[in-house]
Design a protein around this motif. Sequence first.
Motif, short mmCIF file in Angstrom:
data_model
loop_
_atom_site.label_atom_id
_atom_site.label_comp_id
_atom_site.label_asym_id
_atom_site.label_seq_id
_atom_site.Cartn_x
_atom_site.Cartn_y
_atom_site.Cartn_z
N HIS A 21 -23.31 90.52 56.12
CA HIS A 21 -23.15 91.90 56.57
C HIS A 21 -23.49 92.89 55.45
CE1 HIS A 21 -19.43 92.62 54.29
NE2 HIS A 21 -19.07 91.39 54.63
N GLY A 22 -23.49 94.16 55.79
CA GLY A 22 -23.78 95.20 54.82
C GLY A 22 -22.52 95.85 54.28
N VAL A 23 -22.70 96.98 53.58
CA VAL A 23 -21.56 97.70 53.01
C VAL A 23 -20.62 98.13 54.14
CG1 VAL A 23 -22.77 98.50 50.95
CG2 VAL A 23 -22.87 99.86 53.04
N TYR A 24 -19.37 98.27 53.77
CA TYR A 24 -18.29 98.74 54.66
C TYR A 24 -17.84 97.69 55.68
CZ TYR A 24 -21.01 102.87 53.19
OH TYR A 24 -21.77 103.76 52.49
N GLY A 25 -18.62 96.63 55.88
CA GLY A 25 -18.33 95.67 56.93
C GLY A 25 -17.50 94.49 56.47
N SER A 26 -17.42 93.50 57.34
CA SER A 26 -16.67 92.28 57.04
C SER A 26 -17.20 91.16 57.93
CB SER A 26 -15.17 92.50 57.26
OG SER A 26 -14.44 91.36 56.81
N ALA A 27 -16.45 90.07 58.01
CA ALA A 27 -16.90 88.89 58.74
C ALA A 27 -17.14 89.17 60.22
CB ALA A 27 -15.86 87.77 58.58
N TRP A 28 -16.50 90.17 60.78
CA TRP A 28 -16.62 90.44 62.21
C TRP A 28 -17.82 91.31 62.56
CZ3 TRP A 28 -16.67 95.62 63.08
CH2 TRP A 28 -16.06 96.44 62.13
N LEU A 62 -14.89 91.50 50.23
CA LEU A 62 -14.11 92.72 50.49
C LEU A 62 -13.73 93.47 49.21
CD1 LEU A 62 -11.84 91.46 53.42
CD2 LEU A 62 -14.11 92.52 53.51
N TRP A 63 -14.67 93.52 48.28
CA TRP A 63 -14.47 94.29 47.04
C TRP A 63 -15.12 95.66 47.20
CZ3 TRP A 63 -17.39 96.84 43.48
CH2 TRP A 63 -16.78 97.16 42.24
N GLY A 64 -14.37 96.72 46.98
CA GLY A 64 -14.91 98.07 47.05
C GLY A 64 -15.57 98.34 48.38
N ASP A 65 -16.63 99.15 48.36
CA ASP A 65 -17.42 99.39 49.57
C ASP A 65 -18.31 98.20 49.89
OD1 ASP A 65 -16.57 101.93 50.42
OD2 ASP A 65 -17.88 102.94 48.98
N GLY A 66 -18.51 97.34 48.90
CA GLY A 66 -19.34 96.16 49.08
C GLY A 66 -19.50 95.43 47.76
N SER A 67 -19.43 94.12 47.80
CA SER A 67 -19.47 93.33 46.56
C SER A 67 -20.88 93.14 46.04
CB SER A 67 -18.85 91.95 46.81
OG SER A 67 -19.71 91.15 47.62
N GLY A 68 -21.90 93.34 46.91
CA GLY A 68 -23.28 93.07 46.51
C GLY A 68 -23.61 91.59 46.49
N TYR A 69 -22.63 90.75 46.82
CA TYR A 69 -22.81 89.30 46.77
C TYR A 69 -23.23 88.84 45.38
CZ TYR A 69 -22.66 90.02 51.82
OH TYR A 69 -22.29 90.40 53.09
N LEU A 109 -26.83 104.33 46.84
CA LEU A 109 -27.05 105.10 48.05
C LEU A 109 -25.91 104.94 49.05
CD1 LEU A 109 -30.83 104.21 48.62
CD2 LEU A 109 -29.92 106.39 47.80
N PHE A 110 -25.07 103.90 48.83
CA PHE A 110 -24.08 103.55 49.84
C PHE A 110 -22.64 103.50 49.33
CE2 PHE A 110 -28.13 101.53 50.95
CZ PHE A 110 -28.32 101.98 52.25
N VAL A 111 -22.43 103.14 48.08
CA VAL A 111 -21.07 102.86 47.60
C VAL A 111 -20.59 103.96 46.67
CG1 VAL A 111 -21.53 100.39 47.78
CG2 VAL A 111 -21.79 101.51 45.57
N GLU A 112 -19.27 104.10 46.60
CA GLU A 112 -18.70 105.08 45.67
C GLU A 112 -18.41 104.48 44.31
OE1 GLU A 112 -15.04 106.65 47.10
OE2 GLU A 112 -13.95 104.75 46.98
N GLU A 113 -18.38 103.16 44.21
CA GLU A 113 -18.13 102.49 42.93
C GLU A 113 -19.32 102.68 42.00
OE1 GLU A 113 -15.35 101.08 45.78
OE2 GLU A 113 -17.52 100.92 45.89
N SER A 114 -19.04 102.76 40.71
CA SER A 114 -20.10 102.91 39.71
C SER A 114 -20.97 101.65 39.66
CB SER A 114 -19.47 103.14 38.33
OG SER A 114 -20.44 103.00 37.32
N LEU A 115 -22.27 101.86 39.45
CA LEU A 115 -23.17 100.72 39.30
C LEU A 115 -22.80 99.86 38.11
CD1 LEU A 115 -26.74 102.11 40.10
CD2 LEU A 115 -25.29 100.67 41.53
#
Length: 264
Positions: free
Chosen positions: A53-60, A93-100, A173-179
């Motif tokens: 999945h992408g940012v903000y999402g989860s397994a569902w 489920l880290w931040g807006d997205g873990s980036g894998y 472009l998508f997350v609020e966490e610092s790069l």
Amino acid sequence: MFRTIEKSNPAFESNHLSFITVKTKNLKGRGDICIFVPPVEGLKDIPLVILLHGVYGSAWAWSQKAGVHLTAWDMIQKKELEPMAIAMPSDGLWGDGSGYLPHNNFDFEKWIVEDVPRVVVESVGAISEKSDLYISGLSMGGFGALRLGIKYSDKFKAVSAHSSITELEQMSLFVEESLNEYKQISKQEESVLELALDRKEYLPPLRFDCGTEDLLIEHNRFLHQQLNKAQIAHEYEEFEGGHEWDYWQKHIKDSLRFFNKFIK
């Protein structure tokens, strides 16, 4: 391999979806996986698609926002696809997205590449260590699919991605966490292109697509152009649409058909 695996009760499942929560050291806690297995008798060693999945999402997200399990089952019934299972894990489920990616003392990369296949093998009778693995995803999940599919080409038989982030810096472009939270020791690990160039001789079959109104379209075009320049075989397509679920619901079929070409 895992301290605990909690599985859903088949009596309360619907549309051939089941759910698993597993505790893993790579996440320092629990991770979720949604799994579709086609209801065909006698299935054995069938292919497994890991769908990110992408940012903000989860397994569902893929099942409840795009109905991918319904799409896959319809295609299987119409003989457009061989029977295949789809595992849809959370990204950790880290931040807006873990980036894998591995970062902040978590290993979101190994969660996908190592833990998810092992959990599915332990939990689903139709899947075994003989099952071929494929990987796909959207946006951040497209970045994960391309990056992990290229890096672990010995594990994945083919890779397909949609509307992909192609370089780590695009996460901003998508997350609020610092790069800075996502930085890798090697810059190569932050780039789909650099990984592909480094592993040019060992790549699995690759495809990716993007919508012509997508904010990531120029990044995908650049990746396509540079792969062509390096004479790296791949398939790239553009379709009408933006960075949206209507697009992904429609074009996940392209990934499934692409994978189907490699099923014996």
